[in-house]
Design an enzyme around this catalytic site. Structure first.
Site, mmCIF file in Angstrom:
data_model
loop_
_atom_site.group_PDB
_atom_site.id
_atom_site.type_symbol
_atom_site.label_atom_id
_atom_site.label_comp_id
_atom_site.label_asym_id
_atom_site.label_seq_id
_atom_site.Cartn_x
_atom_site.Cartn_y
_atom_site.Cartn_z
ATOM 1 N N ASP A 157 -9.039 63.789 111.525
ATOM 2 C CA ASP A 157 -10.372 63.984 110.949
ATOM 3 C C ASP A 157 -11.387 64.254 112.067
ATOM 4 O O ASP A 157 -11.242 63.743 113.175
ATOM 5 C CB ASP A 157 -10.778 62.731 110.158
ATOM 6 N N ASN A 170 -9.723 67.993 99.519
ATOM 7 C CA ASN A 170 -10.316 68.995 100.420
ATOM 8 C C ASN A 170 -10.568 70.327 99.702
ATOM 9 O O ASN A 170 -11.325 71.167 100.176
ATOM 10 C CB ASN A 170 -9.443 69.221 101.663
ATOM 11 N N SER A 197 -8.351 57.726 102.703
ATOM 12 C CA SER A 197 -8.630 58.979 101.985
ATOM 13 C C SER A 197 -7.429 59.510 101.191
ATOM 14 O O SER A 197 -7.094 60.691 101.279
ATOM 15 C CB SER A 197 -9.141 60.047 102.959
HETATM 16 C C1 IPE Z 1 -9.031 63.101 105.617
HETATM 17 O O1 IPE Z 1 -10.162 63.744 106.039
HETATM 18 C C2 IPE Z 1 -8.070 64.077 104.997
HETATM 19 C C3 IPE Z 1 -7.327 64.899 105.935
HETATM 20 C C4 IPE Z 1 -7.339 64.761 107.210
HETATM 21 C C5 IPE Z 1 -6.509 65.917 105.354
HETATM 22 P P1 IPE Z 1 -11.406 64.010 105.060
HETATM 23 O O2 IPE Z 1 -12.485 64.561 105.899
HETATM 24 O O3 IPE Z 1 -10.975 64.824 103.905
HETATM 25 O O4 IPE Z 1 -11.732 62.540 104.545
HETATM 26 P P2 IPE Z 1 -13.072 61.970 103.867
HETATM 27 O O5 IPE Z 1 -13.508 62.964 102.837
HETATM 28 O O6 IPE Z 1 -14.068 61.813 104.952
HETATM 29 O O7 IPE Z 1 -12.654 60.646 103.302
HETATM 30 C C1 IPE Z 2 -10.324 67.305 109.372
HETATM 31 O O1 IPE Z 2 -11.602 67.618 109.795
HETATM 32 C C2 IPE Z 2 -9.592 68.490 108.800
HETATM 33 C C3 IPE Z 2 -9.416 68.410 107.347
HETATM 34 C C4 IPE Z 2 -9.798 67.441 106.560
HETATM 35 C C5 IPE Z 2 -8.771 69.524 106.705
HETATM 36 P P1 IPE Z 2 -12.860 67.678 108.835
HETATM 37 O O2 IPE Z 2 -13.044 69.088 108.411
HETATM 38 O O3 IPE Z 2 -12.789 66.690 107.748
HETATM 39 O O4 IPE Z 2 -14.008 67.293 109.855
HETATM 40 P P2 IPE Z 2 -15.307 66.449 109.566
HETATM 41 O O5 IPE Z 2 -14.852 65.119 109.046
HETATM 42 O O6 IPE Z 2 -16.102 67.223 108.554
HETATM 43 O O7 IPE Z 2 -15.969 66.342 110.886
HETATM 44 MG MG MG Z 3 -13.537 64.797 107.518
#
Ligand code: IPE
Ligand code: IPE
Ligand code: MG
Length: 231
Positions: A9, A57, A185
């Site tokens: 993340d 996502n 998550s």
């Molecule tokens: C967790 O990241 C999911 C993945 C890494 C695929 P998210 O960015 O989706 O999590 P939340 O929404 O902050 O909980």
């Molecule tokens: C993790 O990074 C990748 C996925 C969840 C696919 P994020 O895109 O969630 O990055 P932040 O949390 O918005 O910084």
């Molecule tokens: Mg994220």
């Protein structure tokens, strides 16, 4: 340990901090993942699982989702497949692939099939994965088998585990989440019931081998009880 899980993340924030589009953060995150897979080969863990794209996502704007699918398809087909060949890694994918574009799910089934007989460690990617969706899909499968057999006996725990996407894999010993949030998550809710949880504030593109080494070391000092006596 047998199985280390990583929740990657912070890609978006990594890019935003630099005034870059979020897709650049995802590309950087994919590069970090390649490095992490190379490091995984040398650490004391047999299986690495990576939470790459959740069912939730899909709520992100269309452009970001399309970019993510494109980046994943490119990296799986090229860099990650190359790593699998170099290190004889088995690549396995878990999730509901029907919700992914063919261009991505085709690459996943192709490289999954090509590496299935490799003799080295296993890397599991959760793509289009949601823990609640996984449980529904397990129930669906159990129900269909049982309807055929006219079987309405109570569902056994083993039967549940056999119908999860992770069938045949040991449960995660430790989960390491990047990006500062202390939550799972919707990642492997059944399988992580007794996992040791580690959270790191740094953003995924800033991954470093030391992060894994620290978790392996800390994990080795933890006494796990699984509900038994703490004796
Ligand atoms: C967790 O990241 C999911 C993945 C890494 C695929 P998210 O960015 O989706 O999590 P939340 O929404 O902050 O909980
Ligand atoms: C993790 O990074 C990748 C996925 C969840 C696919 P994020 O895109 O969630 O990055 P932040 O949390 O918005 O910084
Ligand atoms: Mg994220």
């Amino acid at each position: 340990m047998k199985h280390l899980s990583v929740i990657i993340d912070g890609n978006g924030r990594w890019a935003e901090k630099r005034g870059l589009p979020r897709k650049d953060g995802h590309a950087e995150g994919a590069k970090a993942l390649c490095k992490a897979i190379e490091d995984f080969v040398t650490i004391d863990a047999d299986i690495l699982s990576v939470y790459a794209f959740s069912t939730e996502n899909e709520k992100r704007d269309k452009e970001e989702v399309a970019n993510l699918f494109g980046i994943m398809a490119y990296f799986f087909r090229n860099e990650i497949y190359r790593l699998a060949e170099n290190y004889s890694l088995k690549l396995r994918f878990i999730g509901d692939f029907r919700r992914l574009p063919d261009i991505l799910s085709d690459v996943m089934s192709d490289i999954g099939a090509k590496t299935i007989n490799n003799k080295g460690k296993t890397v599991v990617f959760a793509v289009g994965y949601g823990g609640d969706e996984e449980i529904c899909s397990a129930f669906d499968r159990i129900l269909k088998k049982r309807m055929f057999l006219m079987d309405a006996s109570p569902i056994r725990k083993e039967e549940l585990y056999e119908n999860l996407y992770t069938v045949g894999l040991p449960l995660p010993d430790a989960v390491l989440r990047y990006g500062g949030y202390r939550r799972l998550s919707n990642f492997l809710p059944v399988q992580t019931a007794y996992s040791e949880l580690f959270f790191i504030d740094k953003l995924w593109p800033d991954y470093d081998k030391e992060d894994f080494e620290k978790v392996i070391d800390e994990f080795s000092h933890i006494k796990r009880n699984f509900g038994g006596n703490n004796g």
